[in-house]
Scaffold this motif. Sequence first.
Motif, PDB file in Angstrom:
ATOM      1  N   ALA A  31       5.296   1.729   8.941  1.00  0.00           N
ATOM      2  CA  ALA A  31       5.441   2.236   7.617  1.00  0.00           C
ATOM      3  C   ALA A  31       6.671   2.630   7.051  1.00  0.00           C
ATOM      4  O   ALA A  31       7.691   2.968   8.249  1.00  0.00           O
ATOM      5  N   ARG A  32       7.222   2.490   5.883  1.00  0.00           N
ATOM      6  CA  ARG A  32       8.445   2.845   5.285  1.00  0.00           C
ATOM      7  C   ARG A  32       8.485   4.100   4.516  1.00  0.00           C
ATOM      8  O   ARG A  32       7.607   4.111   3.647  1.00  0.00           O
ATOM      9  N   LEU A  33       9.212   4.958   4.858  1.00  0.00           N
ATOM     10  CA  LEU A  33       9.475   6.381   4.285  1.00  0.00           C
ATOM     11  C   LEU A  33      10.050   6.279   2.638  1.00  0.00           C
ATOM     12  O   LEU A  33      11.071   5.865   3.189  1.00  0.00           O
ATOM     13  N   ALA A  34       9.425   6.297   1.849  1.00  0.00           N
ATOM     14  CA  ALA A  34      10.175   6.101   0.355  1.00  0.00           C
ATOM     15  C   ALA A  34      10.603   7.168  -0.286  1.00  0.00           C
ATOM     16  O   ALA A  34      11.191   7.059  -1.024  1.00  0.00           O
ATOM     17  N   ASP A  35       9.832   8.268  -0.239  1.00  0.00           N
ATOM     18  CA  ASP A  35      10.030   9.591  -0.973  1.00  0.00           C
ATOM     19  C   ASP A  35       9.342  10.711  -0.513  1.00  0.00           C
ATOM     20  O   ASP A  35       8.519  10.475   0.386  1.00  0.00           O
ATOM     21  N   SER A  36       9.702  11.928  -1.224  1.00  0.00           N
ATOM     22  CA  SER A  36       8.871  13.224  -0.720  1.00  0.00           C
ATOM     23  C   SER A  36       9.117  14.145  -1.602  1.00  0.00           C
ATOM     24  O   SER A  36      10.086  13.867  -2.662  1.00  0.00           O
TER      25      SER A  36
ATOM     26  N   VAL B 237       4.884  16.563   0.489  1.00  0.00           N
ATOM     27  CA  VAL B 237       4.040  15.313   0.318  1.00  0.00           C
ATOM     28  C   VAL B 237       5.101  14.219   0.628  1.00  0.00           C
ATOM     29  O   VAL B 237       6.003  13.957  -0.169  1.00  0.00           O
ATOM     30  N   LYS B 238       4.778  13.301   1.694  1.00  0.00           N
ATOM     31  CA  LYS B 238       5.718  12.034   1.907  1.00  0.00           C
ATOM     32  C   LYS B 238       4.875  10.802   1.436  1.00  0.00           C
ATOM     33  O   LYS B 238       3.846  10.841   1.496  1.00  0.00           O
ATOM     34  N   GLU B 239       5.713   9.905   0.893  1.00  0.00           N
ATOM     35  CA  GLU B 239       5.157   8.651   0.357  1.00  0.00           C
ATOM     36  C   GLU B 239       5.706   7.606   1.174  1.00  0.00           C
ATOM     37  O   GLU B 239       6.981   7.268   1.419  1.00  0.00           O
ATOM     38  N   TYR B 240       4.662   7.077   1.895  1.00  0.00           N
ATOM     39  CA  TYR B 240       5.087   5.571   2.569  1.00  0.00           C
ATOM     40  C   TYR B 240       4.579   4.584   2.063  1.00  0.00           C
ATOM     41  O   TYR B 240       3.587   4.482   1.287  1.00  0.00           O
ATOM     42  N   HIS B 241       5.127   3.136   2.188  1.00  0.00           N
ATOM     43  CA  HIS B 241       4.723   1.991   1.969  1.00  0.00           C
ATOM     44  C   HIS B 241       4.614   1.149   2.953  1.00  0.00           C
ATOM     45  O   HIS B 241       5.308   1.272   4.083  1.00  0.00           O
ATOM     46  N   LEU B 242       3.485   0.155   2.935  1.00  0.00           N
ATOM     47  CA  LEU B 242       3.133  -0.726   3.896  1.00  0.00           C
ATOM     48  C   LEU B 242       2.830  -1.993   3.300  1.00  0.00           C
ATOM     49  O   LEU B 242       2.263  -1.981   2.243  1.00  0.00           O
ATOM     50  N   PRO B 243       3.229  -3.257   4.094  1.00  0.00           N
ATOM     51  CA  PRO B 243       2.572  -4.585   3.434  1.00  0.00           C
ATOM     52  C   PRO B 243       1.122  -4.161   3.456  1.00  0.00           C
ATOM     53  O   PRO B 243       0.420  -4.129   4.319  1.00  0.00           O
ATOM     54  N   ALA B 244       0.463  -5.219   2.326  1.00  0.00           N
ATOM     55  CA  ALA B 244      -1.083  -5.185   2.304  1.00  0.00           C
ATOM     56  C   ALA B 244      -1.492  -6.221   3.034  1.00  0.00           C
ATOM     57  O   ALA B 244      -2.176  -6.987   2.269  1.00  0.00           O
TER      58      ALA B 244
ATOM     59  N   LEU C 158       1.040  -1.208  -0.082  1.00  0.00           N
ATOM     60  CA  LEU C 158      -0.022   0.025   0.199  1.00  0.00           C
ATOM     61  C   LEU C 158       0.827   1.179   0.034  1.00  0.00           C
ATOM     62  O   LEU C 158       1.957   1.319   0.906  1.00  0.00           O
ATOM     63  N   TYR C 159       0.692   2.116  -0.862  1.00  0.00           N
ATOM     64  CA  TYR C 159       1.415   3.361  -1.018  1.00  0.00           C
ATOM     65  C   TYR C 159       0.523   4.582  -0.581  1.00  0.00           C
ATOM     66  O   TYR C 159      -0.506   4.940  -0.911  1.00  0.00           O
ATOM     67  N   LEU C 160       1.152   5.251   0.553  1.00  0.00           N
ATOM     68  CA  LEU C 160       0.317   6.052   1.339  1.00  0.00           C
ATOM     69  C   LEU C 160       0.929   7.684   0.818  1.00  0.00           C
ATOM     70  O   LEU C 160       2.220   7.460   1.062  1.00  0.00           O
ATOM     71  N   PHE C 161       0.055   8.740   1.027  1.00  0.00           N
ATOM     72  CA  PHE C 161       0.672   9.989   0.673  1.00  0.00           C
ATOM     73  C   PHE C 161       0.076  10.859   1.513  1.00  0.00           C
ATOM     74  O   PHE C 161      -0.981  10.991   1.770  1.00  0.00           O
ATOM     75  N   THR C 162       0.969  11.696   2.225  1.00  0.00           N
ATOM     76  CA  THR C 162       0.351  12.678   3.311  1.00  0.00           C
ATOM     77  C   THR C 162      -0.237  14.007   2.754  1.00  0.00           C
ATOM     78  O   THR C 162       0.090  14.427   1.832  1.00  0.00           O
ATOM     79  N   LYS C 163      -1.052  14.494   3.751  1.00  0.00           N
ATOM     80  CA  LYS C 163      -1.675  15.763   3.533  1.00  0.00           C
ATOM     81  C   LYS C 163      -0.904  16.624   4.525  1.00  0.00           C
ATOM     82  O   LYS C 163      -1.313  16.573   5.708  1.00  0.00           O
ATOM     83  N   ASN C 164      -0.113  17.482   4.145  1.00  0.00           N
ATOM     84  CA  ASN C 164       0.752  18.149   4.935  1.00  0.00           C
ATOM     85  C   ASN C 164       0.116  19.305   5.749  1.00  0.00           C
ATOM     86  O   ASN C 164      -0.336  20.278   4.898  1.00  0.00           O
TER      87      ASN C 164
END
Length: 291
Positions: A203-208, A189-196, A176-182
């Motif tokens: 969560a793993r911080l992947a990009d921003s 905007v931070k992008e996190y990954h989670l096992p589905a 699952l790819y999550l994106f923050t509402k800053n």
Amino acid sequence: MLFVLRDKLVPLFIFLQSVLCGCADDQGRGNFDRVSQNYAVQQVGRMVRDEVVESSGLAQANAEGDLWTHGDGGNTNNLYLVTPQGDLLRTLPVRGASNVDWEDLALDRQRGHLYIGDFGNNANKRRDLRIFRLSGPQFTRVDTITFRYPDQRKFPPKKPRRNFDCEAFFFRDDSLYLFTKNRGKGNWVKEYHLPARPGQHVARLADSIRINTWITSADISPDGRTVALLGYGHVYLIAPQPGRRLFDGAKSCLPVAVSGQAEALTFVNDTDFVFSNEKGRLYRATRKPAN
């Protein structure tokens, strides 16, 4: 009186943002090119607010184009099945799942799993962030994914660091790819990954990346070639590249000033998507044929 004034000013703010503010401050990650000429955007329907209150997420339900949606935080634990024009077909209570702050839907198209993101976190102080995974006939099985952000130390953090609200996610390759509402400082905007899969996860911080509006929904096209992030006044489109971070891909943005306070988006095929606003209006963006 305040609510009437707000309803009048928000569309004006969104319109000015789409016209004057540009698409994003990309900080050397490549330009967000405007692609207004590549899409036709039109309103295709409207959900009745007395039937579907504060629609906040969308997911494709079937080949006929019907859509699943749900209410925002504090509303019922119902899913609503609506036609592409927004007419209510069915109300489905989700047994075993409460609605603290449901914000988006994600779909595993291969397995038929539907994910409900109960991760709205306006004050940045929730410790019960979770995602419900629905499966089985009539979505009778409900499993829970709980998680936390690895870089959050305080609940809430100081105001400039409040970037742990989330209203947008999608499913891809068992993650699952999550994106923050800053709600803090800097428009990151931070992008996190989670096992589905059910369980407790970090969560793993992947990009921003810097984007100068709040992100309120996300989806990936069925062919995996396009990610769409919905903001107020824009839809941001990214082309993922194998082995690269998401925001390294080619980026473009589609101004959608007419949409108002947009809250939900889903692809309906590899190129076209529908999105809705808080008043229940449904819009479709259709990719024009290449010349």
